[in-house]
Design an enzyme around this catalytic site. Structure first.
Site, PDB file in Angstrom:
ATOM      1  N   ARG A 270       0.850  -1.184   0.000  1.00  0.00           N
ATOM      2  CA  ARG A 270       0.000   0.000   0.000  1.00  0.00           C
ATOM      3  C   ARG A 270       0.891   1.241   0.000  1.00  0.00           C
ATOM      4  O   ARG A 270       1.987   1.220   0.566  1.00  0.00           O
ATOM      5  CB  ARG A 270      -0.903   0.041   1.250  1.00  0.00           C
ATOM      6  N   GLU A 299      -4.039   7.849  -4.729  1.00  0.00           N
ATOM      7  CA  GLU A 299      -4.267   7.175  -6.008  1.00  0.00           C
ATOM      8  C   GLU A 299      -5.550   7.742  -6.603  1.00  0.00           C
ATOM      9  O   GLU A 299      -6.553   7.757  -5.913  1.00  0.00           O
ATOM     10  CB  GLU A 299      -4.407   5.664  -5.796  1.00  0.00           C
ATOM     11  N   HIS A 318      -1.612   0.926  -9.737  1.00  0.00           N
ATOM     12  CA  HIS A 318      -2.223  -0.080  -8.863  1.00  0.00           C
ATOM     13  C   HIS A 318      -2.933  -1.179  -9.663  1.00  0.00           C
ATOM     14  O   HIS A 318      -4.154  -1.368  -9.567  1.00  0.00           O
ATOM     15  CB  HIS A 318      -3.196   0.573  -7.870  1.00  0.00           C
TER      16      HIS A 318
END
Ligand code: NAG
Ligand code: NAG
Length: 353
Positions: A270, A299, A318
């Site tokens: 993360r 993000e 991601h």
């Protein structure tokens, strides 16, 4: 013989009837799917047993934070289960609206830092996640980031786009994985899968760190060590731990300062595992060689973010678990956790059993 025949006959007749009865008894249970982009394989599992209500909006990004948030508050009353496909947090407000019959939240992700665990626990609501099924796909991206950062894909792609290739014998040289020391922070499913995938790369040594030694490490030829040792010795450092209060900013100015000058940091966990300000400084001042990130804070990373000005940073948006097969596997697992929770069976992959 006769007995066996009767047993077979009775079981043969009773089993389907029993299944049908169970199904009929659960058909009136409402299951809310939080996003319009849940794979059909996952929906099929739910529809076989329950009345499925699905949000017409996407539960990611701006849409998820605004339109979908409002829509979910409207749809959730009376739901027995919530399938959460999102990086947005699960709010108290949403749980309040659901009502006391909400038995389970099933997140279609391995990480559950966004799921408000203390609040679910306090309310006695079960929580399941989808670990393991995504380990291979995420590990493939870890390998991709290792290669992308070590072989300077960001700079090299930029040269290709500009049509200005630096093509000397000694230009844009990268680093080998062969012979290197690879340190895995967190030898769980993803960490192990990463070591397995790298085992054909003639890595010199695998190190790992974590709370305790892992029995699986022996077969992987990975050596347990402290975080400090791992940081000091590794040429590649792969972060594959969940985000918790303990791991938040575990990579900061102090820990970056312990890394080798040629170190390459890879993050598939993360974004908040890394203090990005400190990473920016370390990359800019060439205190470490490069970084490869599949996860960032926030993000998406805004396109004018200063991290993106660094030639020695390779970033992906991601996509760790983003393959057709893996997303489908995650959805089926998330749905089967709901089936189990609402038919009195243990969760397959419990966070809060
Ligand atoms: C369950 O429902 C189906 C139709 O929805 C029906 O055909 C079946 O007989 C029912 N089974 C039981 C055991 O009630
Ligand atoms: C940096 O991370 C280490 C290890 O995760 C931790 O012990 C230390 O307190 C952190 N330091 C800062 C300044 O955040």
């Amino acid at each position: 013989m006769l007995y066996a025949f009767i047993v077979t006959a009775v079981v043969g007749v009773l089993l389907p009837a029993h299944n049908a009865l169970t199904t009929n008894m659960t058909k009136n249970l409402k299951v809310l799917v939080s996003s319009n982009d849940y794979p059909s394989s996952g929906l099929d599992v739910l529809r076989e047993h329950f009345t499925v209500v699905q949000s017409p909006y996407c539960n990611f990004g701006e849409e998820g934070a605004n339109e979908n948030k409002a829509e979910l508050l409207k749809l959730i009353p009376g739901s027995s289960a919530l399938v959460w496909i999102s990086h947005h947090p699960i709010t108290k407000e949403l749980l309040d609206k659901a009502g006391p019959q909400l038995k389970i939240v099933s997140t279609a992700s391995a990480g559950y830092n966004h799921c408000n665990v203390p609040e679910l626990k306090a309310r006695g609501i079960k929580l399941s996640n989808t670990p393991n099924v995504l380990s291979s796909a995420v590990a493939e991206i870890a390998v991709g980031l290792i290669l992308g950062a070590a072989r300077r894909f960001t700079e090299n792609l930029d040269q290709v786009r500009r049509g200005e290739w630096e093509n000397g014998f000694n230009k844009v040289l990268g680093q080998d994985v062969r012979g290197s020391t690879v340190g895995i922070v967190g030898l769980g499913g993803i960490g192990q899968a990463t070591v397995k995938r790298l085992s054909g790369f003639e890595v010199g040594k695998f190190l790992y760190t974590g709370h305790r030694e892992k029995p699986e490490a022996k077969a992987l030829n990975a050596e347990f060590t402290s975080l400090d040792n791992l940081l000091e010795q590794s040429d590649f450092i792969v972060l594959a731990v969940p985000l918790t209060d303990e791991t938040r900013h575990m990579i900061n100015s102090t820990t970056l300062g312990k890394m080798k000058k040629n170190a390459i940091l890879v993050n598939v966990g993360r974004g908040d595992l890394v203090d990005q300000e400190a990473l920016y400084e370390a990359l800019k001042n060439k205190n470490i060689y490069a970084a490869g990130l599949d996860v960032t804070t926030p993000e998406p990373l805004p396109k004018d973010h200063k991290l993106l000005t660094l030639p020695n940073l390779f970033v992906l948006p991601h996509i760790g678990s983003a393959t057709l097969r893996t997303r489908s596997d995650m959805a089926v697992l998330a749905s089967n956790n709901v089936v189990n929770a609402l038919t009195g069976k243990p969760l397959i992959t419990p966070v809060l059993p």
